[in-house]
Design an enzyme around this catalytic site. Sequence first.
Site, PDB file in Angstrom:
ATOM      1  N   THR A  28       0.837  -1.217   0.000  1.00  0.00           N
ATOM      2  CA  THR A  28       0.000   0.000   0.000  1.00  0.00           C
ATOM      3  C   THR A  28       0.868   1.262   0.000  1.00  0.00           C
ATOM      4  OG1 THR A  28      -0.022   0.173   2.419  1.00  0.00           O
ATOM      5  CG2 THR A  28      -1.775  -1.156   1.420  1.00  0.00           C
ATOM      6  N   TYR A 158       9.477  14.159  12.593  1.00  0.00           N
ATOM      7  CA  TYR A 158       9.385  14.267  14.053  1.00  0.00           C
ATOM      8  C   TYR A 158      10.234  13.194  14.751  1.00  0.00           C
ATOM      9  CZ  TYR A 158       5.266  11.066  13.585  1.00  0.00           C
ATOM     10  OH  TYR A 158       4.410  10.033  13.299  1.00  0.00           O
ATOM     11  N   LYS A 173      10.114   6.132  15.804  1.00  0.00           N
ATOM     12  CA  LYS A 173      10.869   6.633  14.644  1.00  0.00           C
ATOM     13  C   LYS A 173      12.223   7.193  15.087  1.00  0.00           C
ATOM     14  CE  LYS A 173       7.818   6.115  11.174  1.00  0.00           C
ATOM     15  NZ  LYS A 173       8.048   5.243  10.016  1.00  0.00           N
TER      16      LYS A 173
HETATM   17  C1  HXC Z   1      -6.485   5.275  21.569  1.00  0.00           C
HETATM   18  C2  HXC Z   1      -6.316   3.206  20.520  1.00  0.00           C
HETATM   19  C3  HXC Z   1      -6.749   3.780  19.303  1.00  0.00           C
HETATM   20  C4  HXC Z   1      -7.051   5.174  19.293  1.00  0.00           C
HETATM   21  C5  HXC Z   1      -6.356   1.682  18.971  1.00  0.00           C
HETATM   22  N1  HXC Z   1      -6.090   1.916  20.259  1.00  0.00           N
HETATM   23  N2  HXC Z   1      -6.743   2.804  18.355  1.00  0.00           N
HETATM   24  N3  HXC Z   1      -6.179   3.938  21.641  1.00  0.00           N
HETATM   25  N4  HXC Z   1      -6.900   5.875  20.436  1.00  0.00           N
HETATM   26  N5  HXC Z   1      -7.424   5.800  18.173  1.00  0.00           N
HETATM   27  C6  HXC Z   1      -5.657   0.948  21.260  1.00  0.00           C
HETATM   28  C7  HXC Z   1      -6.661  -0.171  21.463  1.00  0.00           C
HETATM   29  O1  HXC Z   1      -7.690   0.196  22.346  1.00  0.00           O
HETATM   30  C8  HXC Z   1      -5.763  -1.262  22.043  1.00  0.00           C
HETATM   31  O2  HXC Z   1      -5.480  -1.056  23.387  1.00  0.00           O
HETATM   32  C9  HXC Z   1      -4.454  -1.046  21.309  1.00  0.00           C
HETATM   33  O3  HXC Z   1      -4.474   0.283  20.822  1.00  0.00           O
HETATM   34  C10 HXC Z   1      -4.298  -1.992  20.144  1.00  0.00           C
HETATM   35  O4  HXC Z   1      -5.514  -1.953  19.452  1.00  0.00           O
HETATM   36  P1  HXC Z   1      -5.882  -2.955  18.302  1.00  0.00           P
HETATM   37  O5  HXC Z   1      -7.378  -2.990  18.204  1.00  0.00           O
HETATM   38  O6  HXC Z   1      -5.126  -4.236  18.470  1.00  0.00           O
HETATM   39  O7  HXC Z   1      -5.265  -2.204  17.125  1.00  0.00           O
HETATM   40  P2  HXC Z   1      -5.986  -1.675  15.860  1.00  0.00           P
HETATM   41  O8  HXC Z   1      -6.765  -0.441  16.181  1.00  0.00           O
HETATM   42  O9  HXC Z   1      -6.663  -2.830  15.183  1.00  0.00           O
HETATM   43  O10 HXC Z   1      -4.739  -1.304  15.008  1.00  0.00           O
HETATM   44  C11 HXC Z   1      -3.916  -0.195  15.248  1.00  0.00           C
HETATM   45  C12 HXC Z   1      -2.881  -0.220  14.154  1.00  0.00           C
HETATM   46  C13 HXC Z   1      -3.655  -0.153  12.816  1.00  0.00           C
HETATM   47  C14 HXC Z   1      -2.083  -1.508  14.266  1.00  0.00           C
HETATM   48  C15 HXC Z   1      -1.942   0.940  14.330  1.00  0.00           C
HETATM   49  O11 HXC Z   1      -4.194   1.126  12.633  1.00  0.00           O
HETATM   50  C16 HXC Z   1      -2.803  -0.545  11.681  1.00  0.00           C
HETATM   51  O12 HXC Z   1      -2.773  -1.701  11.286  1.00  0.00           O
HETATM   52  N6  HXC Z   1      -2.064   0.390  11.094  1.00  0.00           N
HETATM   53  C17 HXC Z   1      -1.166   0.117   9.969  1.00  0.00           C
HETATM   54  C18 HXC Z   1      -1.193   1.214   8.963  1.00  0.00           C
HETATM   55  C19 HXC Z   1      -0.910   2.595   9.528  1.00  0.00           C
HETATM   56  O13 HXC Z   1      -1.106   2.860  10.715  1.00  0.00           O
HETATM   57  N7  HXC Z   1      -0.509   3.484   8.622  1.00  0.00           N
HETATM   58  C20 HXC Z   1      -0.191   4.842   8.957  1.00  0.00           C
HETATM   59  C21 HXC Z   1       1.257   5.059   8.941  1.00  0.00           C
HETATM   60  S1  HXC Z   1       1.422   6.770   8.840  1.00  0.00           S
HETATM   61  P3  HXC Z   1      -6.309  -1.842  24.564  1.00  0.00           P
HETATM   62  O14 HXC Z   1      -5.674  -1.379  25.832  1.00  0.00           O
HETATM   63  O15 HXC Z   1      -7.747  -1.401  24.417  1.00  0.00           O
HETATM   64  O16 HXC Z   1      -6.123  -3.307  24.290  1.00  0.00           O
HETATM   65  C22 HXC Z   1       2.787   7.342   9.532  1.00  0.00           C
HETATM   66  C23 HXC Z   1       3.021   8.765   9.057  1.00  0.00           C
HETATM   67  C24 HXC Z   1       3.667   9.699   9.967  1.00  0.00           C
HETATM   68  O17 HXC Z   1       3.458   6.687  10.262  1.00  0.00           O
HETATM   69  C25 HXC Z   1       3.736  11.145   9.499  1.00  0.00           C
HETATM   70  C26 HXC Z   1       2.617  11.685   8.659  1.00  0.00           C
HETATM   71  C27 HXC Z   1       2.754  13.097   8.195  1.00  0.00           C
HETATM   72  P1  NAP Z   2       0.346   2.810   4.838  1.00  0.00           P
HETATM   73  O1  NAP Z   2      -0.117   2.676   3.429  1.00  0.00           O
HETATM   74  O2  NAP Z   2      -0.646   2.609   5.924  1.00  0.00           O
HETATM   75  O3  NAP Z   2       1.570   1.825   5.035  1.00  0.00           O
HETATM   76  C1  NAP Z   2       1.856   1.114   6.191  1.00  0.00           C
HETATM   77  C2  NAP Z   2       2.139  -0.323   5.812  1.00  0.00           C
HETATM   78  O4  NAP Z   2       2.675  -1.020   6.935  1.00  0.00           O
HETATM   79  C3  NAP Z   2       0.899  -1.093   5.349  1.00  0.00           C
HETATM   80  O5  NAP Z   2       1.134  -1.638   4.080  1.00  0.00           O
HETATM   81  C4  NAP Z   2       0.730  -2.196   6.386  1.00  0.00           C
HETATM   82  O6  NAP Z   2       0.280  -3.381   5.753  1.00  0.00           O
HETATM   83  C5  NAP Z   2       2.155  -2.334   6.897  1.00  0.00           C
HETATM   84  N1  NAP Z   2       2.212  -2.878   8.254  1.00  0.00           N
HETATM   85  C6  NAP Z   2       1.634  -2.392   9.362  1.00  0.00           C
HETATM   86  N2  NAP Z   2       1.871  -3.192  10.410  1.00  0.00           N
HETATM   87  C7  NAP Z   2       2.653  -4.201   9.945  1.00  0.00           C
HETATM   88  C8  NAP Z   2       3.229  -5.353  10.546  1.00  0.00           C
HETATM   89  N3  NAP Z   2       3.082  -5.625  11.844  1.00  0.00           N
HETATM   90  N4  NAP Z   2       3.967  -6.180   9.772  1.00  0.00           N
HETATM   91  C9  NAP Z   2       4.128  -5.915   8.458  1.00  0.00           C
HETATM   92  N5  NAP Z   2       3.611  -4.851   7.833  1.00  0.00           N
HETATM   93  C10 NAP Z   2       2.869  -4.011   8.572  1.00  0.00           C
HETATM   94  O7  NAP Z   2       0.972   4.255   5.097  1.00  0.00           O
HETATM   95  P2  NAP Z   2       2.067   5.120   4.297  1.00  0.00           P
HETATM   96  O8  NAP Z   2       1.649   6.519   4.432  1.00  0.00           O
HETATM   97  O9  NAP Z   2       2.321   4.541   2.963  1.00  0.00           O
HETATM   98  O10 NAP Z   2       3.368   4.917   5.214  1.00  0.00           O
HETATM   99  C11 NAP Z   2       4.540   4.294   4.728  1.00  0.00           C
HETATM  100  C12 NAP Z   2       5.744   4.773   5.529  1.00  0.00           C
HETATM  101  O11 NAP Z   2       5.933   6.161   5.336  1.00  0.00           O
HETATM  102  C13 NAP Z   2       5.612   4.580   7.039  1.00  0.00           C
HETATM  103  O12 NAP Z   2       6.871   4.214   7.574  1.00  0.00           O
HETATM  104  C14 NAP Z   2       5.232   5.947   7.538  1.00  0.00           C
HETATM  105  O13 NAP Z   2       5.582   6.164   8.882  1.00  0.00           O
HETATM  106  C15 NAP Z   2       6.062   6.799   6.590  1.00  0.00           C
HETATM  107  N6  NAP Z   2       5.619   8.186   6.475  1.00  0.00           N
HETATM  108  C16 NAP Z   2       4.497   8.480   5.769  1.00  0.00           C
HETATM  109  C17 NAP Z   2       4.133   9.801   5.631  1.00  0.00           C
HETATM  110  C18 NAP Z   2       2.941  10.200   4.814  1.00  0.00           C
HETATM  111  O14 NAP Z   2       2.654  11.403   4.733  1.00  0.00           O
HETATM  112  N7  NAP Z   2       2.228   9.273   4.198  1.00  0.00           N
HETATM  113  C19 NAP Z   2       4.898  10.809   6.229  1.00  0.00           C
HETATM  114  C20 NAP Z   2       6.019  10.459   6.962  1.00  0.00           C
HETATM  115  C21 NAP Z   2       6.382   9.140   7.070  1.00  0.00           C
HETATM  116  P3  NAP Z   2      -0.649  -4.493   6.466  1.00  0.00           P
HETATM  117  O15 NAP Z   2      -1.779  -3.778   7.103  1.00  0.00           O
HETATM  118  O16 NAP Z   2      -1.015  -5.416   5.352  1.00  0.00           O
HETATM  119  O17 NAP Z   2       0.247  -5.169   7.477  1.00  0.00           O
END
Ligand code: HXC
Ligand code: NAP
Length: 295
Positions: A28, A158, A173
């Site tokens: 993704t 950050y 990070k």
């Molecule tokens: C407070 C929360 C919460 C929320 C989950 N939790 N969401 N707490 N506020 N919004 C808590 C839950 O209650 C639980 O704690 C614990 O976190 C784990 O929850 P799960 O249900 O197991 O997790 P889930 O919500 O299913 O998944 C969270 C996640 C999911 C793993 C982070 O969103 C995910 O798969 N993300 C992958 C993709 C992603 O996040 N992409 C963005 C990257 S962007 P308890 O105590 O209740 O058990 C990035 C960019 C940075 O990094 C900079 C951008 C400019």
């Molecule tokens: P994204 O599409 O949500 O990518 C996150 C990916 O991580 C997903 O493909 C997810 O796939 C995978 N992932 C999450 N948990 C995992 C696990 N336990 N094991 C293996 N894979 C896992 O978001 P994105 O914006 O492209 O982010 C990509 C990278 O860029 C990240 O490191 C993010 O911090 C960085 N970044 C993004 C931005 C922005 O503006 N978009 C800015 C700064 C930094 P599955 O759910 O299939 O596991």
Amino acid sequence: MSQNTYKNPMLKEGSLKDKVIVITGGGTGLGKAMGKYFVELGADLVIASRKLDVLKKTAEELSKEIGGNILPVECDVTDYAQVENLLKTSVDKFGKVDVLVNNAAGNFISPTERLSHRAFDIIVNIVLKGTYNCTLAFGKNWIEKKQNATVLNIVTTYAWTGSAYVVPSACAKAGVLALTRSLAVEWAKYGIRFNAIAPGPFPTKGAWERLLPGDLKEKFDLAKKVPLKRVGEHQELANLAAYLVSDYSAYINGEVITIDGGEWLKGAGQFNMLEMVPDSLWDMIEQMVRKTKGN
Ligand code: HXC
Ligand code: NAP
């Protein structure tokens, strides 16, 4: 030069020929964009994450569009055994791995006092533990085989400034950045380079849904925070990533390259807010300052 040159592929054709590249979170968003360009440049690609159906769909889509060899592998990077399996599956298929891109991440906005320790764990485990799990497994293999390799870690700006409301991600990070700089020195003797990219805002579904849910997108238009007044294009990040994993960047090691249109510096400079002063006021301000001469 056209104003939109940055939207175009940059490196020479075949720049990544004979390279085998593994991208975590490659199904993704930015991982997919980097992977697509790596294959266009001749690399064999492995994309890994938890959702095999998403990975398969991406692999099919990219293969149809650009051809190449793309292997989807289910792998939760928080689980070391699954990471070892990712390495084995990649080597079984392609004979070796040359490049690891630690891109997988998890994140969501929240006041820190609302987080449970499990919420903190889940983010740190994906971002920091996932990165060191992959780095350790792949690194041991490269060292044992005496093979040159490159690691590219995707961080954020950050990582060094910190940020409120995404504290687990900021901590994790920062750890990834420390890992990048530490191993760039320690493992250089094995021919393994480490670099990082710190992207500013690049719209992706994964990030935007969790960081700007609902109408926050409109309320906090991230483009407005960027001196260049726009968000990033996926291709320009892919261009930078392709350069950093290619042999053209052979002398770059331990670097973190920010690609954010000047966003974080705008937040940092103490007097940057003076851009709000209209040009018409500067004559008056200058006179007031000059009057202080000799005081
Ligand atoms: C407070 C929360 C919460 C929320 C989950 N939790 N969401 N707490 N506020 N919004 C808590 C839950 O209650 C639980 O704690 C614990 O976190 C784990 O929850 P799960 O249900 O197991 O997790 P889930 O919500 O299913 O998944 C969270 C996640 C999911 C793993 C982070 O969103 C995910 O798969 N993300 C992958 C993709 C992603 O996040 N992409 C963005 C990257 S962007 P308890 O105590 O209740 O058990 C990035 C960019 C940075 O990094 C900079 C951008 C400019
Ligand atoms: P994204 O599409 O949500 O990518 C996150 C990916 O991580 C997903 O493909 C997810 O796939 C995978 N992932 C999450 N948990 C995992 C696990 N336990 N094991 C293996 N894979 C896992 O978001 P994105 O914006 O492209 O982010 C990509 C990278 O860029 C990240 O490191 C993010 O911090 C960085 N970044 C993004 C931005 C922005 O503006 N978009 C800015 C700064 C930094 P599955 O759910 O299939 O596991």
